[in-house]
Design a protein around this motif. Structure first.
Motif, PDB file in Angstrom:
ATOM      1  N   PHE A 127      30.473  -7.785 -17.983  1.00 10.08           N
ATOM      2  CA  PHE A 127      30.538  -8.887 -18.954  1.00 10.08           C
ATOM      3  C   PHE A 127      29.459  -8.756 -20.018  1.00 10.08           C
ATOM      4  O   PHE A 127      29.602  -9.287 -21.123  1.00 10.08           O
ATOM      5  CB  PHE A 127      30.416 -10.230 -18.236  1.00 10.08           C
ATOM      6  N   LEU A 128      28.400  -8.047 -19.685  1.00  7.94           N
ATOM      7  CA  LEU A 128      27.333  -7.835 -20.650  1.00  7.94           C
ATOM      8  C   LEU A 128      27.704  -6.751 -21.658  1.00  7.94           C
ATOM      9  O   LEU A 128      27.360  -6.843 -22.852  1.00  7.94           O
ATOM     10  CB  LEU A 128      26.049  -7.435 -19.906  1.00  7.94           C
ATOM     11  N   CYS A 129      28.456  -5.736 -21.220  1.00  9.13           N
ATOM     12  CA  CYS A 129      28.655  -4.526 -22.029  1.00  9.13           C
ATOM     13  C   CYS A 129      30.044  -4.389 -22.661  1.00  9.13           C
ATOM     14  O   CYS A 129      30.202  -3.551 -23.562  1.00  9.13           O
ATOM     15  CB  CYS A 129      28.406  -3.279 -21.169  1.00  9.13           C
ATOM     16  N   PHE A 130      31.033  -5.149 -22.190  1.00 10.55           N
ATOM     17  CA  PHE A 130      32.395  -4.838 -22.628  1.00 10.55           C
ATOM     18  C   PHE A 130      32.576  -4.992 -24.143  1.00 10.55           C
ATOM     19  O   PHE A 130      33.418  -4.340 -24.754  1.00 10.55           O
ATOM     20  CB  PHE A 130      33.412  -5.708 -21.882  1.00 10.55           C
ATOM     21  N   GLY A 131      31.785  -5.854 -24.765  1.00 15.15           N
ATOM     22  CA  GLY A 131      31.918  -6.052 -26.207  1.00 15.15           C
ATOM     23  C   GLY A 131      30.880  -5.315 -27.025  1.00 15.15           C
ATOM     24  O   GLY A 131      30.690  -5.628 -28.213  1.00 15.15           O
ATOM     25  N   ALA A 132      30.212  -4.338 -26.411  1.00 11.16           N
ATOM     26  CA  ALA A 132      29.116  -3.649 -27.093  1.00 11.16           C
ATOM     27  C   ALA A 132      29.518  -3.110 -28.457  1.00 11.16           C
ATOM     28  O   ALA A 132      28.814  -3.312 -29.462  1.00 11.16           O
ATOM     29  CB  ALA A 132      28.597  -2.504 -26.205  1.00 11.16           C
ATOM     30  N   PHE A 133      30.662  -2.442 -28.528  1.00 10.45           N
ATOM     31  CA  PHE A 133      31.158  -1.917 -29.796  1.00 10.45           C
ATOM     32  C   PHE A 133      32.377  -2.676 -30.307  1.00 10.45           C
ATOM     33  O   PHE A 133      32.563  -2.801 -31.521  1.00 10.45           O
ATOM     34  CB  PHE A 133      31.516  -0.426 -29.645  1.00 10.45           C
ATOM     35  N   THR A 134      33.203  -3.177 -29.413  1.00  5.47           N
ATOM     36  CA  THR A 134      34.444  -3.812 -29.862  1.00  5.47           C
ATOM     37  C   THR A 134      34.172  -5.072 -30.677  1.00  5.47           C
ATOM     38  O   THR A 134      34.892  -5.354 -31.650  1.00  5.47           O
ATOM     39  CB  THR A 134      35.331  -4.155 -28.656  1.00  5.47           C
ATOM     40  N   GLN A 135      33.171  -5.835 -30.317  1.00  5.27           N
ATOM     41  CA  GLN A 135      32.862  -7.041 -31.086  1.00  5.27           C
ATOM     42  C   GLN A 135      32.392  -6.677 -32.493  1.00  5.27           C
ATOM     43  O   GLN A 135      32.721  -7.383 -33.463  1.00  5.27           O
ATOM     44  CB  GLN A 135      31.802  -7.864 -30.361  1.00  5.27           C
ATOM     45  N   GLU A 136      31.666  -5.597 -32.629  1.00  3.46           N
ATOM     46  CA  GLU A 136      31.226  -5.179 -33.954  1.00  3.46           C
ATOM     47  C   GLU A 136      32.381  -4.573 -34.749  1.00  3.46           C
ATOM     48  O   GLU A 136      32.427  -4.693 -35.984  1.00  3.46           O
ATOM     49  CB  GLU A 136      30.081  -4.169 -33.824  1.00  3.46           C
ATOM     50  N   LEU A 169      37.562  -5.150 -21.656  1.00  2.00           N
ATOM     51  CA  LEU A 169      37.304  -5.966 -20.470  1.00  2.00           C
ATOM     52  C   LEU A 169      38.323  -5.681 -19.373  1.00  2.00           C
ATOM     53  O   LEU A 169      37.957  -5.531 -18.194  1.00  2.00           O
ATOM     54  CB  LEU A 169      37.328  -7.446 -20.853  1.00  2.00           C
ATOM     55  N   LEU A 170      39.594  -5.583 -19.741  1.00  2.00           N
ATOM     56  CA  LEU A 170      40.629  -5.297 -18.751  1.00  2.00           C
ATOM     57  C   LEU A 170      40.412  -3.928 -18.109  1.00  2.00           C
ATOM     58  O   LEU A 170      40.574  -3.766 -16.889  1.00  2.00           O
ATOM     59  CB  LEU A 170      42.011  -5.366 -19.404  1.00  2.00           C
ATOM     60  N   ALA A 171      40.062  -2.936 -18.911  1.00  2.00           N
ATOM     61  CA  ALA A 171      39.832  -1.594 -18.369  1.00  2.00           C
ATOM     62  C   ALA A 171      38.658  -1.581 -17.396  1.00  2.00           C
ATOM     63  O   ALA A 171      38.734  -0.999 -16.305  1.00  2.00           O
ATOM     64  CB  ALA A 171      39.595  -0.611 -19.506  1.00  2.00           C
ATOM     65  N   LEU A 172      37.568  -2.247 -17.771  1.00  2.00           N
ATOM     66  CA  LEU A 172      36.391  -2.260 -16.908  1.00  2.00           C
ATOM     67  C   LEU A 172      36.630  -3.060 -15.634  1.00  2.00           C
ATOM     68  O   LEU A 172      36.173  -2.664 -14.553  1.00  2.00           O
ATOM     69  CB  LEU A 172      35.194  -2.828 -17.677  1.00  2.00           C
ATOM     70  N   LEU A 173      37.341  -4.161 -15.717  1.00  2.00           N
ATOM     71  CA  LEU A 173      37.662  -4.937 -14.519  1.00  2.00           C
ATOM     72  C   LEU A 173      38.583  -4.161 -13.589  1.00  2.00           C
ATOM     73  O   LEU A 173      38.458  -4.238 -12.361  1.00  2.00           O
ATOM     74  CB  LEU A 173      38.299  -6.271 -14.904  1.00  2.00           C
ATOM     75  N   TRP A 221      35.318   3.264 -27.063  1.00  2.00           N
ATOM     76  CA  TRP A 221      36.639   3.858 -27.259  1.00  2.00           C
ATOM     77  C   TRP A 221      37.766   2.838 -27.237  1.00  2.00           C
ATOM     78  O   TRP A 221      38.896   3.177 -27.610  1.00  2.00           O
ATOM     79  CB  TRP A 221      36.883   4.908 -26.175  1.00  2.00           C
ATOM     80  N   ALA A 222      37.500   1.615 -26.822  1.00  2.00           N
ATOM     81  CA  ALA A 222      38.556   0.601 -26.772  1.00  2.00           C
ATOM     82  C   ALA A 222      38.853   0.063 -28.164  1.00  2.00           C
ATOM     83  O   ALA A 222      37.981   0.027 -29.047  1.00  2.00           O
ATOM     84  CB  ALA A 222      38.150  -0.541 -25.847  1.00  2.00           C
ATOM     85  N   ARG A 223      40.097  -0.363 -28.365  1.00  2.00           N
ATOM     86  CA  ARG A 223      40.501  -0.915 -29.659  1.00  2.00           C
ATOM     87  C   ARG A 223      40.106  -2.378 -29.810  1.00  2.00           C
ATOM     88  O   ARG A 223      39.950  -2.871 -30.928  1.00  2.00           O
ATOM     89  CB  ARG A 223      42.022  -0.792 -29.809  1.00  2.00           C
TER      90      ARG A 223
END
Length: 474
Positions: A143-152, A246-250, A238-240
């Motif tokens: 939950f800490l990392c899933f948006g590291a690049f996707t949110q930006e 989040l789904l991939a990591l879960l 690498w996620a779009r």
């Protein structure tokens, strides 16, 4: 300078994310609660075992005057003491038994398995500090990392940062170091309070072996978390979208902590099934009565030993011997029983090792399995610690019986039984049982695959991130 600014920005942004902050506090609270509950249980069981051991020793010393062979059937209990780190990782102690009754002619089953008093839910694991760190903390990292690049990517700030000369690798490693710093900032004080408080309350002696175990535990868990941070940043790069990341990591987390452990355990049990307890005991009895391959029957072995003893002392009858041959043959029977039990126990151990070998190989794709096995080994709660306790208990049993039979052979006459009845001085000549946990080196020897798998996780994920991050889609 750029890397430092990226780290500061990511830490500030994570602190402002109340959901992540709340989840982190929940994990810290669970870790403290699990450690406290584990310590209370550890302290209670340790006191109960110490008291029970003292009571059984007093019973042994106070059994009165009787023939030594009757004392071998009076027997005694021995108990596996709680290891200093077992409050943190319960391991297999709920399943392997913590005490055994020792007497002549029989090797009893190990008793007092706490799992027998619990529902089937115990198979999913008891709440312990190790469980929180192995299962729940990776969720926090996700939950800490899933948006590291996707949110930006979604906000458009990623292209802006790259246009100002910041490289993708700088961004990636800045985020990794920031998130890992947050994890360590959460864990270090929490674990210091939990473990330090437990050691202080328990009054556990500080030894070099304990220090090495703690250092290796810290290194193993630190590497485990670092790999998850790198994985989270890599997937996010690498996620779009944040949703996909989040789904991939879960999905990966579910596979690591639920699917693969249960699948390897079930597969190992099906490929290498353990014998039924009745068949196992019958095999031992058959080999004792009829002899191992190349040996004669029980009666034949006794007759052969009597003839050999007569030749040794140049006697014509057993009455002329300077010792009571009845107890020489009785001890020979115990030695043969121990030999047969050792062979069957080794066969059982090999089956268990073949079962566990599957999870060892699977740990190369599942770091949870590698860390779980290494954590149990370092806390002395794994299968091999239980087998070592059984081995030491068996050796103590054989030594106890040998001492009493030797005394009976030396001091009693052939054909007499109740006429000879020593007292407490003979019982006190048998030392009390004291279990010694193997040192950390031998304890880790069976886990070479897990060590290699964890090193691959720690080194492989950062390398994959470093080599591929410059090509991730914007």
């Amino acid at each position: 300078m750029i890397l430092r600014r990226i780290i500061g920005k990511e830490i500030l942004q994570a602190i402002r994310n109340r959901q992540v902050l709340l989840f982190g506090l929940v994990v810290a609270a669970l870790l403290l609660a699990a450690s406290a509950v584990g310590y209370v249980s550890f302290d209670r069981q340790r006191a109960q075992m110490a008291r029970a051991q003292q009571e059984r020793r007093a019973e042994w010393l106070g059994q009165g005057e009787k023939h030594p062979h009757i004392a071998t059937h009076f027997g005694t209990f021995v108990f596996k003491p709680k290891t200093g780190l077992s409050f943190f990782d319960y391991g297999l102690e709920a399943y392997t038994g913590t005490s055994v009754y020792l007497e002549a002619h029989f090797q009893h089953e190990f008793m007092f398995r706490p799992a027998q008093d619990h529902s089937a839910l115990i198979r999913f694991g008891e709440l312990s500090g190790a469980l929180v760190l192995q299962v729940l903390l990776p969720l926090l990292i996700i939950f800490l990392c899933f948006g590291a690049f996707t949110q930006e990517k979604e906000s458009g700030t990623l292209r802006l940062a790259l246009s100002q000369g910041v490289s993708r690798r700088q961004l990636a490693w800045g985020k990794v170091l920031a998130y890992y710093s947050i994890v360590l900032a959460l864990l270090v004080p929490t674990l210091t309070v939990a473990l330090g408080g437990a050691f202080w309350q328990a009054g556990l002696p500080w030894t070099g072996d304990l220090a090495r175990r703690l250092a290796l535990l810290a290194a193993g868990y630190a590497g485990y978390f670092f790999g998850f941070v790198c994985l989270g940043v890599l997937v996010s790069a690498w996620a779009r979208s944040s949703r996909n990341a989040l789904l991939a990591l879960l999905t990966v987390w579910i596979g690591f902590v639920i699917i693969l452990p249960k699948t390897t355990a079930a597969l190992g049990d099906n490929l290498h099934p353990l014998p039924a307890m009745q068949a196992y005991q019958q095999g031992i009895s058959r080999d004792v009565d009829h002899g191992l391959p190349g040996d004669t029957t029980k009666a034949g072995r006794s007759a052969r030993l009597v003839r050999a003893t007569l030749r040794q002392y140049r006697a014509d009858s057993v009455q002329q011997l300077p010792l009571n041959v009845e107890w020489v043959t009785a001890q020979a029977g115990e030695d043969y029983l121990d030999r047969v039990q050792t062979l069957h126990r080794d066969s059982l151990r090999q089956t268990l090792e073949r079962q566990n070998r599957l999870s060892s190989y699977a740990s190369f794709v599942d770091p949870f399995l590698a860390l779980r096995n290494l954590s149990m080994a370092l806390t002395g709660t794994d299968l091999y610690a239980s087998l070592d306790f059984q081995r030491q208990a068996g050796a103590y049993r054989l030594g106890l019986i040998r001492t009493l039979h030797a005394d009976a052979a030396k001091n009693s006459k052939y054909g007499q039984f109740f006429e000879y009845h020593p007292g407490q001085s003979l019982w006190a000549s048998v030392p009390d049982f004291s279990y010694r946990l193997p040192a950390v080196g031998p304890a880790l020897r069976p886990y070479g695959l897990e060590i290699g798998a964890l090193l691959l996780w720690v080194l492989g994920l950062p390398l994959a991130l470093h080599l591929s991050v410059h090509r991730f889609p914007l």
